[in-house]
Scaffold this motif. Structure first.
Motif, short mmCIF file in Angstrom:
data_model
loop_
_atom_site.label_atom_id
_atom_site.label_comp_id
_atom_site.label_asym_id
_atom_site.label_seq_id
_atom_site.Cartn_x
_atom_site.Cartn_y
_atom_site.Cartn_z
N ALA A 122 0.75 -1.20 0.10
CA ALA A 122 0.12 -0.03 -0.13
C ALA A 122 0.85 1.28 0.02
O ALA A 122 0.26 2.16 -0.18
CB ALA A 122 -1.03 0.03 1.24
N GLY A 123 2.04 1.01 0.06
CA GLY A 123 3.09 2.17 0.10
C GLY A 123 3.58 2.62 -1.25
O GLY A 123 3.13 2.23 -2.31
N GLY A 124 4.58 3.43 -1.33
CA GLY A 124 5.21 3.75 -2.59
C GLY A 124 4.56 5.01 -3.14
O GLY A 124 4.52 5.29 -4.49
N ASN A 140 3.36 11.34 1.49
CA ASN A 140 4.61 10.44 1.07
C ASN A 140 5.03 9.62 2.10
O ASN A 140 5.94 9.90 2.98
CB ASN A 140 5.60 11.59 0.66
CG ASN A 140 6.65 10.85 -0.33
OD1 ASN A 140 7.20 9.98 -0.12
ND2 ASN A 140 6.99 11.63 -1.29
N ASP A 141 4.56 8.36 2.06
CA ASP A 141 5.00 7.51 3.00
C ASP A 141 6.39 7.20 3.15
O ASP A 141 7.09 6.90 3.96
CB ASP A 141 4.05 5.99 2.77
CG ASP A 141 4.44 5.36 1.50
OD1 ASP A 141 5.05 4.56 1.52
OD2 ASP A 141 4.09 6.15 0.52
N ILE A 142 7.05 7.24 1.85
CA ILE A 142 8.24 6.77 1.69
C ILE A 142 9.25 7.85 2.34
O ILE A 142 10.10 7.43 3.13
CB ILE A 142 8.81 6.84 0.34
CG1 ILE A 142 7.92 5.89 -0.58
CG2 ILE A 142 10.05 6.32 -0.20
CD1 ILE A 142 7.72 6.32 -2.04
N ARG A 147 12.68 9.17 6.92
CA ARG A 147 13.01 10.03 7.97
C ARG A 147 13.06 9.30 9.28
O ARG A 147 13.86 9.52 10.16
CB ARG A 147 12.05 11.33 8.19
CG ARG A 147 12.03 12.24 7.10
CD ARG A 147 12.76 13.43 7.91
NE ARG A 147 12.51 14.69 7.15
CZ ARG A 147 13.64 15.17 6.08
NH1 ARG A 147 14.59 14.56 5.94
NH2 ARG A 147 13.24 16.17 5.41
N ARG A 148 12.10 8.41 9.56
CA ARG A 148 12.28 7.50 10.43
C ARG A 148 13.64 6.85 10.65
O ARG A 148 14.18 6.65 11.84
CB ARG A 148 11.11 6.55 10.72
CG ARG A 148 10.96 5.61 11.96
CD ARG A 148 10.95 6.72 13.25
NE ARG A 148 10.85 5.72 14.28
CZ ARG A 148 11.13 5.92 15.44
NH1 ARG A 148 12.09 7.14 15.72
NH2 ARG A 148 11.12 5.11 16.69
N LEU A 149 14.02 5.89 9.64
CA LEU A 149 15.21 5.41 9.53
C LEU A 149 16.41 6.42 9.97
O LEU A 149 17.11 5.69 10.63
CB LEU A 149 15.31 4.71 8.31
CG LEU A 149 14.46 3.68 7.67
CD1 LEU A 149 14.70 3.48 6.20
CD2 LEU A 149 14.99 2.38 8.65
N VAL A 246 15.71 1.16 0.41
CA VAL A 246 14.10 1.28 0.37
C VAL A 246 13.81 1.05 -1.10
O VAL A 246 14.40 1.92 -1.86
CB VAL A 246 13.70 2.57 1.14
CG1 VAL A 246 12.16 2.76 0.91
CG2 VAL A 246 14.08 2.62 2.48
N SER A 247 12.97 0.38 -1.52
CA SER A 247 12.71 0.28 -2.90
C SER A 247 11.20 0.30 -3.13
O SER A 247 10.40 0.38 -2.45
CB SER A 247 13.27 -0.96 -3.57
OG SER A 247 12.72 -2.05 -2.82
#
Length: 390
Positions: A122-124, A140-142, A147-149, A246-247
């Protein structure tokens, strides 16, 4: 990451980005048994909080999304939604915050070492900007996930975008951040939305050569698309030395997609997905890999198979393209959508894909090779790489 509420992200009848593609993917992965193993966890989703959204998005924008979510008629298009491309819909904030929360959960699980790989189909949503929705993408989930990483300690994040459309939102957000290398393989902006992502777009003054764009011609096909990947991505990954990969696996590069023209097969996309996993496994990322969905608008014939291949690769059980799709799944497609579903998990009937090795030389008269070389010339020297050598 899975939640039945994913299907609430719904722009309405006739919109290309219909939530059926998520449901059909999950059903297909289940039908093939990919999720029924002791070492595979289907994890519930917690929606992103306002505080998490605000690590990327402007407060005024989040407030506007909430207002339109409660009353879609209030949307004027000022913040990018309420348009033909990205209509406002009731519950828009909640549905999109759920997709963002799933990507956050995937990133946190991978970084903590609970899992090696995580998938959120469901992301991307790569077009969303800090202060505006764009191209079917509200939040923008990505970018929120990356940012969390970074908050958790990732010093170098490799973001690889395989969607047919340029990953402009993610690139814009990290344009001046040399801790994130954004690599986008897409159809040239001269032919396709959003009209950006050219080889000379290489990052801001604080992050030179941190944005990499391979702008491919329409009709590139399997051979050219995979050649572009191999001629650009592994070399930069080795030079960048990421802590995590992350892809984004938008599958609108398929030859039957109604919105793009790259002419790639499901088999080609499955091959690239295996290569992404290998990058994560063989690089300094130590196997840490978060895979996300994205675009893809052939809802029955392409998206479920392409993303089921992503799930198969991520779970260590890649699906042979010659594998038949489950009869129960095909029956469901026919009963619900009145369409004949694909009988096999691939398109090429076992025919191999020949993409050639770049070190054998490039052909300047070939439009694909010309596009690849433009990118290599633009960014390779900044990483100490020779554009003319493998």
């Amino acid at each position: 990451m899975w939640d039945d509420r994913y299907t609430a992200y719904d722009f309405g009848p006739g919109h290309p980005m219909h939530p059926s593609r998520l449901d059909l993917t999950y059903r297909l992965a289940r039908g093939l048994g990919l999720l029924d193993h002791d070492d595979v966890e289907v994890r519930a989703v917690v929606p992103a909080t306002d505080e998490q959204l605000l690590t990327v998005h402007d407060p005024e924008f989040v407030a506007a999304v909430k207002e339109a979510s409660a009353d879609p008629s209030a949307a004027t298009g000022q913040f990018g939604f309420g348009t033909e491309d990205t209509p406002a819909f009731a519950g828009m904030h909640e549905a999109t915050a759920l997709a963002v929360g799933a990507t956050l959960g995937a990133c946190e699980a991978v970084w903590s070492g609970e899992v090696r790989h995580a998938v959120n189909i469901a992301g991307g949503l790569h077009h969303a900007m800090p202060g505006a929705s764009s191209g079917f993408c509200v939040y923008n989930d990505i970018a929120v996930g990356i940012r969390r990483l970074q908050e958790l300690g990732a010093a170098r994040v490799l973001y690889l975008d395989l969607d047919a459309h340029h990953g402009d939102g993610v690139e814009r957000i990290f344009w001046n951040d040399d801790r994130v290398l954004t690599v986008s393989l897409h159809e040239t902006g001269r032919a396709l939305f959003p009209g950006t992502g050219f080889p000379g777009d290489t990052g801001g003054p604080q992050a030179r050569d941190s944005a990499v764009n391979v702008a491919l011609p329409p009709g590139t096909g399997d051979e050219g698309w995979l050649r572009a990947f191999q001629a650009v991505v592994p070399q930069l990954a080795r030079a960048f030395r990421p802590d995590v990969v992350v892809s984004q696996h938008g599958c609108d590069c398929h030859y039957s997609d109604p919105l793009a023209h790259l002419s790639v097969s499901v088999d080609g996309m499955a091959t690239a997905t295996r290569w992404v996993r290998e990058l994560a496994e063989d690089s300094t990322a130590g196997g840490r890999w978060v895979a996300l969905g994205g675009g893809g608008y052939e809802l029955v014939g392409v998206v479920p198979r392409a993303w089921t291949h992503v799930i198969g690769v991520a779970t260590g059980r890649p699906v042979d393209p010659a594998t038949p799709t489950p009869q129960e799944w095909r029956d469901h497609v026919y009963d619900v959508y009145d369409r004949e579903a694909p009988e096999l998990m691939g398109d090429r009937d076992g025919r191999p894909i020949s993409y050639g090795d770049w070190h054998q030389g490039y052909h300047p008269e070939d439009p694909v090779d010309s596009a690849i070389m433009a990118t290599r010339r633009a960014v390779f020297p900044g990483w100490g790489l020779d554009p003319y050598l493998d």
